[in-house]
Design an enzyme around this catalytic site. Structure first.
Site, short mmCIF file in Angstrom:
data_model
loop_
_atom_site.label_atom_id
_atom_site.label_comp_id
_atom_site.label_asym_id
_atom_site.label_seq_id
_atom_site.Cartn_x
_atom_site.Cartn_y
_atom_site.Cartn_z
N ASP A 99 0.81 -1.23 0.00
CA ASP A 99 0.00 0.00 0.00
C ASP A 99 0.83 1.28 0.00
O ASP A 99 0.33 2.35 0.33
CB ASP A 99 -0.95 0.05 1.21
CG ASP A 99 -2.13 -0.88 1.08
OD1 ASP A 99 -2.10 -1.77 0.22
OD2 ASP A 99 -3.10 -0.74 1.85
N CYS A 157 -4.07 -5.98 -3.51
CA CYS A 157 -2.91 -6.81 -3.18
C CYS A 157 -2.97 -8.23 -3.74
O CYS A 157 -2.02 -8.67 -4.40
CB CYS A 157 -2.72 -6.86 -1.67
SG CYS A 157 -4.23 -7.06 -0.73
N HIS A 214 -0.78 -13.95 1.13
CA HIS A 214 -2.12 -13.56 0.66
C HIS A 214 -2.47 -14.16 -0.69
O HIS A 214 -3.12 -13.52 -1.53
CB HIS A 214 -2.23 -12.03 0.60
CG HIS A 214 -3.65 -11.55 0.82
ND1 HIS A 214 -4.04 -10.24 0.67
CD2 HIS A 214 -4.78 -12.23 1.16
CE1 HIS A 214 -5.33 -10.12 0.91
NE2 HIS A 214 -5.81 -11.31 1.22
N HIS A 225 0.59 -1.19 5.34
CA HIS A 225 -0.84 -1.51 5.36
C HIS A 225 -1.42 -1.17 6.74
O HIS A 225 -0.74 -1.32 7.76
CB HIS A 225 -1.01 -3.00 5.05
CG HIS A 225 -2.39 -3.38 4.61
ND1 HIS A 225 -3.47 -3.40 5.45
CD2 HIS A 225 -2.85 -3.79 3.40
CE1 HIS A 225 -4.54 -3.80 4.79
NE2 HIS A 225 -4.19 -4.04 3.54
N ASP A 250 3.04 -3.01 -4.03
CA ASP A 250 2.12 -3.86 -4.78
C ASP A 250 1.09 -3.06 -5.56
O ASP A 250 0.52 -3.56 -6.53
CB ASP A 250 1.44 -4.89 -3.87
CG ASP A 250 0.73 -4.27 -2.67
OD1 ASP A 250 0.82 -3.04 -2.46
OD2 ASP A 250 0.10 -5.02 -1.90
N HIS A 251 0.83 -1.83 -5.18
CA HIS A 251 -0.09 -0.93 -5.91
C HIS A 251 0.00 0.44 -5.28
O HIS A 251 0.85 0.67 -4.39
CB HIS A 251 -1.54 -1.46 -5.87
CG HIS A 251 -1.98 -1.88 -4.50
ND1 HIS A 251 -2.19 -1.00 -3.48
CD2 HIS A 251 -2.25 -3.11 -4.00
CE1 HIS A 251 -2.57 -1.65 -2.40
NE2 HIS A 251 -2.59 -2.94 -2.68
N LYS A 259 -5.35 3.25 -4.37
CA LYS A 259 -5.61 1.83 -4.21
C LYS A 259 -7.04 1.47 -4.60
O LYS A 259 -7.99 2.17 -4.24
CB LYS A 259 -5.36 1.42 -2.75
CG LYS A 259 -5.68 -0.02 -2.42
CD LYS A 259 -5.41 -0.32 -0.96
CE LYS A 259 -5.78 -1.75 -0.61
NZ LYS A 259 -5.47 -2.07 0.82
#
Length: 675
Positions: free
Chosen positions: A130, A169, A230, A384, A436-437, A458
């Site tokens: 994040d 994610c 995840h 996160h 991841d983003h 996100k």
């Protein structure tokens, strides 16, 4: 840059010096004392009888030095050959012929010159969770302190158009691990759920997907994952671990099979399926109130019903409550767990010591495998929510708890890089840092990331803020330090890049959406191999991007965009993340068109009046979309209701179910280091 010369052996007359902007560097005469031939951070002693090949540098050992005259003859021939080809952008003749750029000490004591392709660097991907691209100093932030990541960028290559394959994610990481869009493996939303919700669900990365870890494992790498997974755990029983990292090419795993969520911290509001949970709680309260009213009416004689009916109705309400509370009432216990390989070590996690445990595991892994080659994927839990931060960093930043967490993350990265250098691995390690983003905007204030000048965040598959992420690569002596590349690249491109470095081949029995970045990173090619990139939100195509290389234009076509709330805002506040389809999405006909080469913040959509090429661009991109759709095929959906639902027989459990609880880490991990 160099390696230690064995005691009693004179320093060579030759050294390898990287040439800025050239992927090969240059062999030059040098007159250096032996003490100056150490690489930065390398120890002055090496394991007896072992000399590591170092790509494009010379690693010497005593048997080789005993034949110094022969080596000097080869070096002089190489130098002469290189002088004859001063303008070569590819490998000069000496590189592939006389001299490969690496030497090995073989057990028999001879000195064999091997091809550079035989060398396998250690591979260290580090992925934040994040993190916004605007949160780092090397990407323009002058109020958050990220000196370690900034140093990584200074010593390596920085990408300014690095793009996540998905804005959440689970799908983004699935694409990263497999080098192809997550919908190709069924790891994308089809029914509203856009990420895995439970450790006890049956969805996850399918076993027929080939991760880059599996390929590297097959080519002699020791492979480890520390941090967040995840990608699912089980399929049919709580011990089959069909989706577990150890079934996807990793030899070692320590971390969370799930992800950090607010539910992991008892004082925070619920996060997992919070809307559904609120509705179930409301339904239960309404039904309970009805039962109490019925019982009161029966007792007072106002209602003529049998007690059997009242008790039966009450039993049904209790069963309804128990059916959902068994999962939602114990989210922390079910989801917030730590595992070492197949064993649960903490259930639930003790968040205050998790960061230190992850760091200790990463450093230990590096030390255990320093004779390599190794892959260590450090999948950070930072930044996160719930933004768990140790006391040493609380209140130290200028941006509240989120800023504190970012600065602690940077410190963790620095400690890992220090471990690489202290073990003499800096020059033999291919290091990569990303997120991841894009940063999470919905939390607002100081609890969400900053995506710089880019719109959105996100959960938004089209706007740049949701998918543009940091991309930093370092390999001293191979990748030019300080290089900045403004070309469209994808997180998925890391897959073929590391596979190539490891001597493997990308799978040819499936559609791949990625290209190796090596030639671009080294400067051998000017442009990215991507002409078109397709950006999905769930299973809906929101955006197509066209890199018109000959004209230098970067077109971006939006077919769908989320409706920001409140109107005029930059996110969908109050909804968690913006929707991908349905009432909260606007369909554009004609599509929105932006030229990112002139308007990277997507502030001014173009029109036929303002852009003469409008119709031609829309038509060309539309043609590319139609060709792209031909590559799609039906696959089992990992986020279907049946796969998403919590199943007690799949729930990982330390102890006897449902009394799952353990702490095998001990109190020693409570010792937290300073900043």
């Amino acid at each position: 840059m160099g390696r230690q010369v064995p005691a009693g052996v004179p320093a060579t007359r030759w050294s390898f010096q990287p040439r800025p902007g050239n992927q090969l560097g240059q062999l030059r005469p040098a007159s250096l004392p032996a003490s100056d031939l150490h690489g930065a951070g390398e120890p002055r002693t090496r394991p007896p009888g072992r000399c590591k090949s170092l790509l494009r540098t010379f690693a010497f050992c005593a048997p080789c030095w005993q034949r110094q005259d022969a080596f000097q003859t080869l070096a002089e021939a190489a130098w002469s050959a290189q002088r004859r080809f001063p303008g070569e952008s590819g490998a000069p003749p000496f590189y592939t012929g006389i001299l490969s750029g690496s030497t090995d000490c073989l057990p028999r004591g001879s000195c064999e010159l091997k091809a550079a392709s035989d060398f396998k660097p250690n591979i260290l991907p580090i992925m934040a969770d994040d993190l916004g691209i605007g949160d780092l100093g090397c990407y323009g932030n002058d109020t958050l302190r990220t000196p370690n990541i900034d140093r990584l960028a200074k010593e390596g290559v920085k990408l300014t158009q690095h793009l996540a394959a998905a804005p959440l994610c689970t799908p983004s990481r699935a694409a990263f691990l497999t080098g192809r869009h997550s919908f190709r493996s069924g790891m994308e939303a089809t029914n509203g759920y856009r990420a895995l919700q439970w450790n006890g669900g049956s969805g996850g990365l399918p076993q027929n997907e080939t991760t880059f870890a599996r390929i590297l494992q097959q080519h002699g790498y020791t492979t480890g994952l520390i941090g967040k997974w995840h990608q699912g755990v089980n399929c049919e029983s709580r011990t089959d671990h069909c989706h577990h990292p150890l079934n996807h090419g990793f030899d070692y795993f320590y971390g969370m099979p799930f992800t950090l969520i607010n539910d992991c911290q008892p004082s925070k509001p619920p996060e997992v399926d919070a809307t559904t949970r609120a509705k179930l709680r409301l339904y239960t309260q309404v039904m309970a109130l009805g039962i109490l009213t019925l019982a009161a009416g029966k007792t007072s004689g106002l209602i003529s019903v049998s007690w059997k009916l009242v008790v039966g109705a009450a039993s049904l309400v209790f069963l309804f409550f128990a059916s959902w509370y068994a999962s939602f009432g114990f989210v922390r216990r079910w989801n917030c767990i730590l595992m070492r390989n197949h064993e649960i070590t903490e259930q639930p996690m003790v968040l205050e010591r998790t960061a230190h445990q992850m760091l200790k595991e990463a450093v230990s892994y590096i030390e255990r495998n320093k004779h390599g080659p190794f892959l260590l994927f450090v999948s950070l839990l930072h930044v996160h929510i719930p933004l768990v931060t140790t006391k040493q960093f609380l209140g130290k930043s200028r941006h509240g708890l989120y800023g504190d967490n970012v600065e602690e993350m940077d410190w963790l990265v620095g400690e890992i890089l220090n471990a690489i250098e202290e073990n003499g691995l800096k020059n033999t390690t291919f290091t990569y840092f990303t997120s991841d983003h894009g940063g999470h905007l919905d939390h607002g204030g100081q609890l969400g990331g900053w995506n710089g000048i880019y719109k959105g965040g996100k959960g938004m598959g089209g706007w740049e803020g949701g998918i543009r992420v940091p991309g930093i690569f370092r390999w001293p002596g191979v990748l030019p330090a300080g290089r900045v590349i403004d070309e469209p690249t994808s997180l998925m491109d890391v897959y073929p890049t590391v596979v190539q470095l490891g001597g493997g081949q990308v799978p040819r029995d499936r559609v791949m959406d990625s290209h190796s970045l090596l030639s671009l990173l080294q400067g051998a090619t000017e442009h990215s191999d991507h002409e078109f990139l397709f950006h999905y939100c769930g299973d809906s195509l929101h955006v197509a991007r066209w890199h018109q290389k000959d004209g230098g234009r970067l077109w971006k076509v939006h077919y769908r965009t989320p409706q920001f709330q409140p109107q005029g805002a930059g996110a969908c506040y109050g909804r968690g993340v913006c929707p991908c389809s349905g009432e909260g999405v606007t369909h554009h006909s004609p599509p929105l068109l932006f030229d990112l080469s002139r308007d990277p913040s997507e502030a001014q959509p173009l029109s036929p009046d303002s852009e003469p090429l409008f119709d031609a661009v829309i038509a060309r991109v539309g043609e590319a979309v139609r060709e792209h759709r031909k590559t799609l095929s039906q696959v089992p959906q990992q986020f279907s209701i049946t796969n998403i639902l919590w199943k007690p027989w799949l729930q990982p459990c330390c102890g006897t179910f449902p009394f799952c609880s353990c702490d095998k880490e001990g109190d020693s991990s409570l010792q937290t280091p300073g900043p």
